[in-house]
Write an enzyme that holds these catalytic residues in place. Structure first.
Site, PDB file in Angstrom:
ATOM      1  N   ASP A  12      60.537  46.987  69.199  1.00 40.42           N
ATOM      2  CA  ASP A  12      60.869  47.779  70.397  1.00 40.42           C
ATOM      3  C   ASP A  12      62.363  48.074  70.439  1.00 40.42           C
ATOM      4  O   ASP A  12      63.180  47.154  70.568  1.00 40.42           O
ATOM      5  CB  ASP A  12      60.512  46.998  71.676  1.00 40.42           C
ATOM      6  CG  ASP A  12      59.009  46.875  71.909  1.00 40.42           C
ATOM      7  OD1 ASP A  12      58.235  47.639  71.296  1.00 40.42           O
ATOM      8  OD2 ASP A  12      58.627  46.021  72.729  1.00 40.42           O
ATOM      9  N   GLY A 213      50.162  46.962  89.763  1.00 40.09           N
ATOM     10  CA  GLY A 213      51.622  46.800  89.845  1.00 40.09           C
ATOM     11  C   GLY A 213      51.998  46.051  91.115  1.00 40.09           C
ATOM     12  O   GLY A 213      51.438  44.990  91.420  1.00 40.09           O
ATOM     13  N   GLY A 216      49.344  44.589  93.562  1.00 41.68           N
ATOM     14  CA  GLY A 216      48.502  43.413  93.301  1.00 41.68           C
ATOM     15  C   GLY A 216      47.424  43.669  92.264  1.00 41.68           C
ATOM     16  O   GLY A 216      47.591  44.516  91.374  1.00 41.68           O
ATOM     17  N   ASP A 243      50.985  42.875  79.889  1.00 40.78           N
ATOM     18  CA  ASP A 243      50.610  41.982  78.780  1.00 40.78           C
ATOM     19  C   ASP A 243      50.676  40.523  79.236  1.00 40.78           C
ATOM     20  O   ASP A 243      49.842  39.690  78.842  1.00 40.78           O
ATOM     21  CB  ASP A 243      51.547  42.179  77.584  1.00 40.78           C
ATOM     22  CG  ASP A 243      51.483  43.598  77.051  1.00 40.78           C
ATOM     23  OD1 ASP A 243      50.421  44.236  77.175  1.00 40.78           O
ATOM     24  OD2 ASP A 243      52.506  44.071  76.516  1.00 40.78           O
TER      25      ASP A 243
HETATM   26  O1  RIB Z   1      53.220  46.636  76.914  1.00 40.15           O
HETATM   27  C1  RIB Z   1      54.523  46.659  76.404  1.00 40.15           C
HETATM   28  C2  RIB Z   1      54.514  47.022  74.965  1.00 40.15           C
HETATM   29  O2  RIB Z   1      54.023  48.323  74.849  1.00 40.15           O
HETATM   30  C3  RIB Z   1      55.886  47.059  74.318  1.00 40.15           C
HETATM   31  O3  RIB Z   1      56.273  45.817  73.769  1.00 40.15           O
HETATM   32  C4  RIB Z   1      55.760  48.175  73.307  1.00 40.15           C
HETATM   33  O4  RIB Z   1      55.725  47.740  71.993  1.00 40.15           O
HETATM   34  C5  RIB Z   1      54.489  48.938  73.683  1.00 40.15           C
HETATM   35  O5  RIB Z   1      53.530  48.791  72.760  1.00 40.15           O
END
Ligand code: RIB
EC number: 2.7.1.15
Length: 295
Positions: A12, A213, A216, A243
């Site tokens: 990134d 977001g 909630g 994530d």
């Molecule tokens: O969800 C975040 C991720 O989305 C980042 O780390 C980037 O690589 C994209 O894939």
């Protein structure tokens, strides 16, 4: 029971900007940083930080070898990760002054998966094992079919949503985690309530989690529906918040925690992640989540 996350690994390139660049505009970034990320990698890190060591499978390009050491440091098993020739997956991420982001994704090695590689990895897994997937790699339809045929429990974060997901047999998914935009794209509905209803009608046996977001999250399964408010923080960088939520949620399911506790931990972890810059590196440890004072 073994946990496999078959997903992307991206380098990134993150630029701090006053605002997300507009069409035809050129702006000066205040800072640039190179971080390890990718939705797949971030979710493996979140699982690890929540106390679940998973196997990560996926492809890195020639300039992505740092991922191996990083996985070791985070406690992620790399037995089935592979290096291929050519570029690694990478992103260009703009983060504005409010912490909101915008991402350009180059697939690179993440788009070089083959059926042979999928078979090679899945032969090590069996009925009752869990597989976590996102939509940043190719061969997703084959992965879903093969994992289902083995009797694995499939968790899908259909992110980022694109038309390739329509080739997947989503009736084979046991748990969906998606945000409001992905929910709208998948169902054509525009409100959280109608997105949940449409998802539940199409996938009646699946657990569905819709993240909103700052609004909630909502969990739905059969007759059970729970709403979890988000925890308020000052956002610095929202990258990898989803994530973080996903990894903590799956960890909570594996630990068989009560659903309310799973949602609280996932929401707290995502809130803490947005208070730091970066993707994987912003994901908190369980000990930080436990100490997070939300009063
Ligand atoms: O969800 C975040 C991720 O989305 C980042 O780390 C980037 O690589 C994209 O894939």
């Amino acid at each position: 029971m073994k946990i496999l996350n078959f997903g992307s690994l991206n380098l990134d390139y993150t630029y701090q900007v006053s605002h997300i660049v507009r069409e035809g505009e050129t702006i000066l970034a205040k800072e640039v940083g190179l971080n390890l990320g990718g939705k797949g990698f971030n979710q493996s890190v979140a699982l690890a930080r929540a106390g679940i060591a998973c196997y990560h499978a996926g492809l890195v390009g020639e300039e992505g070898l740092d991922f191996y050491d990083a996985c070791e440091t985070y406690g992620i098993k790399t037995d089935y990760m592979k290096t291929v020739t050519g570029r690694c997956g990478h992103t260009i991420i703009q983060v504005d002054e409010k912490g909101q982001n915008s991402i350009v994704l180059f697939g690179g090695a993440n788009q070089k998966n083959t059926k042979e590689y999928v078979d090679e990895v899945l032969k090590n897994f069996d009925t009752g094992d869990i597989i976590l997937l996102q939509n940043e790699i190719n061969e997703l339809p084959y992965l879903i079919d093969q994992a289902f045929a083995k009797g694995m429990t499939i968790v899908l974060n259909p992110s980022p949503y694109d038309e390739r997901l329509e080739e997947c047999d989503l009736g084979k998914i046991s748990v969906f985690l998606l945000n409001e935009t992905e929910g709208q794209q998948m169902t054509g509905m525009t409100t959280p309530a109608t997105i949940i209803s449409a998802m539940a009608a199409s996938y009646s046996n699946a657990k569905i989690v819709l993240t909103l977001g700052e609004g909630g999250s909502i969990y739905h399964h059969g007759d059970e529906e729970l709403y979890q408010p988000a925890f308020k923080v000052d956002a610095v960088d929202t990258t990898a918040a989803g994530d973080t939520f996903t990894g903590y949620f799956v960890a909570g399911l594996i630990k068989k925690l009560p659903m309310r506790e799973v949602l609280i931990n996932s929401s707290k972890a995502a809130a803490l992640a947005v208070t730091k810059q970066g993707a994987a590196s912003s994901i908190p440890f369980m000990s930080e989540v436990e100490l997070f004072n939300t009063d």
